[in-house]
Design an enzyme around this catalytic site. Structure first.
Site, mmCIF file in Angstrom:
data_model
loop_
_atom_site.group_PDB
_atom_site.id
_atom_site.type_symbol
_atom_site.label_atom_id
_atom_site.label_comp_id
_atom_site.label_asym_id
_atom_site.label_seq_id
_atom_site.Cartn_x
_atom_site.Cartn_y
_atom_site.Cartn_z
ATOM 1 N N SER A 35 2.881 -2.180 10.567
ATOM 2 C CA SER A 35 4.353 -1.756 10.884
ATOM 3 C C SER A 35 5.590 -2.974 10.652
ATOM 4 O O SER A 35 6.488 -3.175 11.686
ATOM 5 C CB SER A 35 4.763 -1.476 12.520
ATOM 6 N N GLY A 93 2.313 2.771 10.333
ATOM 7 C CA GLY A 93 3.148 3.183 10.723
ATOM 8 C C GLY A 93 3.651 3.846 11.760
ATOM 9 O O GLY A 93 3.919 4.730 12.206
ATOM 10 N N GLU A 112 -5.544 -4.885 10.582
ATOM 11 C CA GLU A 112 -4.928 -3.593 10.987
ATOM 12 C C GLU A 112 -4.749 -2.780 12.230
ATOM 13 O O GLU A 112 -5.995 -1.914 11.993
ATOM 14 C CB GLU A 112 -5.362 -2.792 9.589
ATOM 15 N N LYS A 140 -0.034 4.173 -0.278
ATOM 16 C CA LYS A 140 -0.233 5.347 -0.331
ATOM 17 C C LYS A 140 -0.084 6.796 -0.870
ATOM 18 O O LYS A 140 -0.045 6.776 -1.960
ATOM 19 C CB LYS A 140 0.372 5.369 1.361
ATOM 20 N N GLU A 176 -6.846 4.981 7.403
ATOM 21 C CA GLU A 176 -6.334 6.835 7.292
ATOM 22 C C GLU A 176 -7.320 7.377 6.805
ATOM 23 O O GLU A 176 -7.588 8.346 6.436
ATOM 24 C CB GLU A 176 -4.663 6.423 6.712
ATOM 25 N N ASN A 182 0.914 -1.340 -0.290
ATOM 26 C CA ASN A 182 0.289 -0.150 -0.044
ATOM 27 C C ASN A 182 0.854 1.363 -0.045
ATOM 28 O O ASN A 182 1.267 1.871 0.394
ATOM 29 C CB ASN A 182 -1.243 0.147 1.396
ATOM 30 N N HIS A 233 -9.847 1.817 5.118
ATOM 31 C CA HIS A 233 -8.604 1.625 5.432
ATOM 32 C C HIS A 233 -8.868 2.860 6.475
ATOM 33 O O HIS A 233 -9.300 3.727 6.555
ATOM 34 C CB HIS A 233 -7.540 2.591 4.733
HETATM 35 P P1 PGA Z 1 2.755 0.398 7.515
HETATM 36 O O1 PGA Z 1 0.997 0.440 7.367
HETATM 37 O O2 PGA Z 1 3.700 -0.311 6.671
HETATM 38 O O3 PGA Z 1 3.758 1.769 6.745
HETATM 39 O O4 PGA Z 1 2.158 0.401 9.048
HETATM 40 C C1 PGA Z 1 -0.093 -0.190 6.431
HETATM 41 C C2 PGA Z 1 -1.129 0.239 6.278
HETATM 42 O O5 PGA Z 1 -1.818 1.451 6.247
HETATM 43 O O6 PGA Z 1 -1.699 -0.410 5.060
#
Ligand code: PGA
Length: 245
Positions: free
Chosen positions: A203, A169, A163, A8, A93, A6, A91
């Site tokens: 992460s 992140g 998640e 982003k 976010e 992903n 997601h």
């Molecule tokens: P990350 O993000 O691996 O940077 O923690 C995962 C995601 O948001 O799908």
């Protein structure tokens, strides 16, 4: 096993996107066990499509209508016609920054399934919910959108991504033992068919990736580490060596 990158809102131009994509592609041999899905920003999808040998493409979101007067939106039909097979939905976010609700996500999920996309539905608890022992409750609420009878005929294409919001992140991944507990909860949920693959995200890096597969997850959703070609390749190479449970 599914490995989803992903990207982003990165990178900021097509040349960089193609460079990253080509580096990843050069570093990975097609494998029968691992399906690599790259989810770049919408605007780089066409540019990467030409080069997507061996990889599948996914989008990071889509709208709930197939076409019409919805300024700024991208429909699931457009994605499908572009050669996208997957779409990330719900997601955290988007839930946090764009105010996406379970109701909106339910509508997106329904249309995405109807047009033949494979939605990767993200669910996960916040830190507060975990601290208050409300993980089960939080996930149940998010999964209630699967209750919709109209989803049932296409639900076999669904992928669930656990998640935990606090692990995204943050460089604070969920302990694989805790993630395994959640996996059991998800597998027992009345609306989740037993054959639906459940993947982990939050992460993930080359050090911890294999632990989630050993814990029973059928793949990974990778944000930050998917923007670093060396790290992403390393993750896939680590997974190639293990036999899933
Ligand atoms: P990350 O993000 O691996 O940077 O923690 C995962 C995601 O948001 O799908």
């Amino acid at each position: 096993m599914l490995v989803v990158g992903n990207w982003k809102c990165n990178p900021d131009n097509l040349t960089k996107a193609q460079e990253l994509f080509n580096l990843i592609q050069k570093g990975i041999k097609p494998s029968e066990n691992i399906e690599v899905i790259i989810c770049p920003p919408f605007v780089w999808l066409i540019g990467l499509k030409m080069e997507a040998k061996g990889f599948k493409l996914g989008a990071q979101d889509c709208f709930w209508a197939t076409k019409g007067a919805f300024t700024g939106e991208i429909s699931p039909t457009m994605l499908k016609n572009l050669g996208c097979q997957y779409v990330i939905l719900g997601h955290s976010e988007r839930r946090i920054y764009l105010g996406e609700t379970n109701e909106m996500i339910a509508k997106k999920l329904k249309t995405a399934l109807e047009v033949g996309l494979k939605p990767i539905l993200c669910i996960g608890e916040t830190l507060k919910e975990r601290q208050q022992n409300k993980v089960n409750e939080a996930l149940k609420k998010q999964l209630a959108i699967l209750k919709n009878q109209n989803l049932r005929s296409n639900i076999q294409n669904l992928i669930l991504a656990y998640e935990p919001v606090w692990a995204i992140g943050t460089a604070k991944p969920c302990d694989p033992k805790d993630a395994k507990e959640v996996l059991q909860i998800l597998k027992c949920n009345e609306f989740v068919p037993s054959y639906i693959p459940v993947i982990y995200g939050g992460s993930v890096n080359s050090q911890n990736a294999k632990e989630y597969i050993k814990a029973g997850f059928q793949g990974l959703l990778i944000g930050g580490s998917s923007l670093n070609s060396k790290e992403f390749i390393k993750i896939i190479k680590t997974l190639e060596k293990i036999t899933p449970n």
